[in-house]
Design an enzyme around this catalytic site. Structure first.
Site, PDB file in Angstrom:
ATOM      1  CB  THR A  12     -25.229  46.533 -20.597  1.00 16.41           C
ATOM      2  OG1 THR A  12     -24.515  45.318 -20.352  1.00 16.41           O
ATOM      3  CG2 THR A  12     -24.307  47.721 -20.411  1.00 16.41           C
ATOM      4  CD  GLU A  13     -22.207  44.687 -16.471  1.00 12.64           C
ATOM      5  OE1 GLU A  13     -22.308  44.394 -15.268  1.00 12.64           O
ATOM      6  OE2 GLU A  13     -21.760  43.902 -17.334  1.00 12.64           O
ATOM      7  N   GLY A  15     -28.457  44.088 -13.729  1.00 17.54           N
ATOM      8  CA  GLY A  15     -28.901  42.993 -12.871  1.00 17.54           C
ATOM      9  C   GLY A  15     -29.819  41.988 -13.523  1.00 17.54           C
ATOM     10  CE  LYS A  16     -29.730  42.001 -19.776  1.00 16.76           C
ATOM     11  NZ  LYS A  16     -28.711  43.039 -19.509  1.00 16.76           N
ATOM     12  CB  THR A  17     -27.188  37.641 -14.918  1.00 17.92           C
ATOM     13  OG1 THR A  17     -26.842  37.939 -16.279  1.00 17.92           O
ATOM     14  CG2 THR A  17     -26.785  36.211 -14.596  1.00 17.92           C
ATOM     15  CE  LYS A  38     -26.622  37.012 -21.552  1.00 15.83           C
ATOM     16  NZ  LYS A  38     -27.193  38.278 -21.026  1.00 15.83           N
ATOM     17  CB  SER A  42     -20.833  40.340 -25.648  1.00 10.50           C
ATOM     18  OG  SER A  42     -21.636  40.424 -26.801  1.00 10.50           O
ATOM     19  CG  ASP A  55     -24.195  37.308 -17.644  1.00 12.75           C
ATOM     20  OD1 ASP A  55     -23.591  37.449 -16.557  1.00 12.75           O
ATOM     21  OD2 ASP A  55     -24.413  38.254 -18.420  1.00 12.75           O
ATOM     22  CD  GLU A 116     -29.196  37.546 -18.410  1.00  9.85           C
ATOM     23  OE1 GLU A 116     -28.462  38.558 -18.400  1.00  9.85           O
ATOM     24  OE2 GLU A 116     -28.858  36.454 -17.944  1.00  9.85           O
ATOM     25  N   GLY A 117     -32.239  38.385 -21.919  1.00 11.40           N
ATOM     26  CA  GLY A 117     -31.742  39.102 -23.076  1.00 11.40           C
ATOM     27  C   GLY A 117     -30.301  39.551 -22.896  1.00 11.40           C
ATOM     28  CB  VAL A 118     -27.578  40.246 -24.893  1.00  7.12           C
ATOM     29  CG1 VAL A 118     -28.165  40.461 -26.272  1.00  7.12           C
ATOM     30  CG2 VAL A 118     -26.158  40.783 -24.815  1.00  7.12           C
ATOM     31  N   GLY A 119     -27.885  43.117 -23.038  1.00  6.11           N
ATOM     32  CA  GLY A 119     -27.986  44.569 -23.087  1.00  6.11           C
ATOM     33  C   GLY A 119     -29.402  45.044 -22.812  1.00  6.11           C
ATOM     34  CG  ASN A 176     -30.465  45.077  -9.221  1.00  8.03           C
ATOM     35  OD1 ASN A 176     -30.350  44.607  -8.093  1.00  8.03           O
ATOM     36  ND2 ASN A 176     -29.442  45.180 -10.055  1.00  8.03           N
ATOM     37  NE  ARG A 177     -30.167  51.888  -2.669  1.00  9.67           N
ATOM     38  CZ  ARG A 177     -30.677  52.495  -1.618  1.00  9.67           C
ATOM     39  NH1 ARG A 177     -31.550  51.852  -0.843  1.00  9.67           N
ATOM     40  NH2 ARG A 177     -30.346  53.741  -1.313  1.00  9.67           N
ATOM     41  N   PRO A 205     -32.051  44.773  -3.038  1.00  9.99           N
ATOM     42  CG  PRO A 205     -31.527  44.035  -0.887  1.00  9.99           C
ATOM     43  CD  PRO A 205     -32.442  43.757  -2.052  1.00  9.99           C
TER      44      PRO A 205
END
Length: 230
Positions: A12-13, A15-17, A38, A42, A55, A116-119, A176-177, A205
């Protein structure tokens, strides 16, 4: 529908979105009517219109007008916890059939659907199904977003193996940085590129304002496999 992709992440967190929104934006910039979805979110916010996921709203904004929110985001929950736990608290069971029906409505109108998935890949959705099961149900090639930070090599390679084990094609991956101070960033990207048998679609970046157009500029759609409508 001509094409679609399922965007998952190493965690999670990661950068998927922003990657999913950038992909939708890049496709639409080429004249392809793409829409972002999406299915489960959550940490949704309480609004006058009901629960809304930031998201999902980000994907809706780049998808153009005319898309019903609940079709883009069938399940939204307020607690920022694992989706199956949030659903249980709300007295809801996340059903893959409902998500698939929403996806089919989008696919009937769009040239491409970016889901886009979740987690991460194996996050539970209910007592039996995971994000992986949802991706299999939709039958889409997968794009993996790798959150570039310490530990990402193991997380990325395990996820790649799990995607292969599920019988789904890995269309590509994005670095994704998410941690700007990551040591040996380029060396880690190279380490993954030599081990993942799928194209690197782009390196994003760490951006102060990570808007969809900025991310779209860093994605190479021409590297996606030939099943796309590009």
């Amino acid at each position: 529908m001509s094409a679609g992709w399922f965007v998952t992440g190493t965690d999670t967190e990661v950068g998927k979105t922003i990657v999913a929104a950038g992909l939708v934006y890049a496709l639409r910039r080429r004249g392809i009517m793409a829409v972002g979805m999406k299915p489960v979110a959550s940490g949704a916010l309480v609004t006058r219109s009901g629960l809304r996921s930031e998201d999902a709203d980000a994907l809706r904004r780049v998808s153009g007008p005319g898309w019903a929110y609940r079709t883009l985001n069938p399940y939204a929950f307020a607690p920022a916890v694992a989706p199956h736990l949030a659903a249980a608290q709300a007295g809801v069971v996340i059903e893959l059939a409902r998500i698939a029906a929403s996806f089919e409505r989008l696919a009937a109108r769009a040239d491409a659907v970016v889901v886009e998935g979740v987690g991460g890949w194996l996050v539970p959705l209910n007592d039996h199904d995971t994000v992986a099961d949802l991706s299999v149900r939709l039958g889409l090639p997968v794009i993996l977003v790798v959150g570039m930070r310490l530990g990402c090599l193991n997380h990325a390679l395990l996820t790649v193996q799990a995607i292969r084990d599920a019988g789904l094609p890995l269309a590509g991956w994005v670095a994704n940085r998410c941690v700007p101070s990551m040591a040996l960033f380029e060396e880690n990207v190279t380490a993954l590129a030599t081990r993942i048998a799928a194209p690197l679609l782009g390196t994003v970046p760490h951006l102060a304002d990570c808007a969809a157009p900025q991310v779209a500029d860093r994605l190479d759609l021409d590297r996606l496999p030939g099943s796309s409508p590009l």
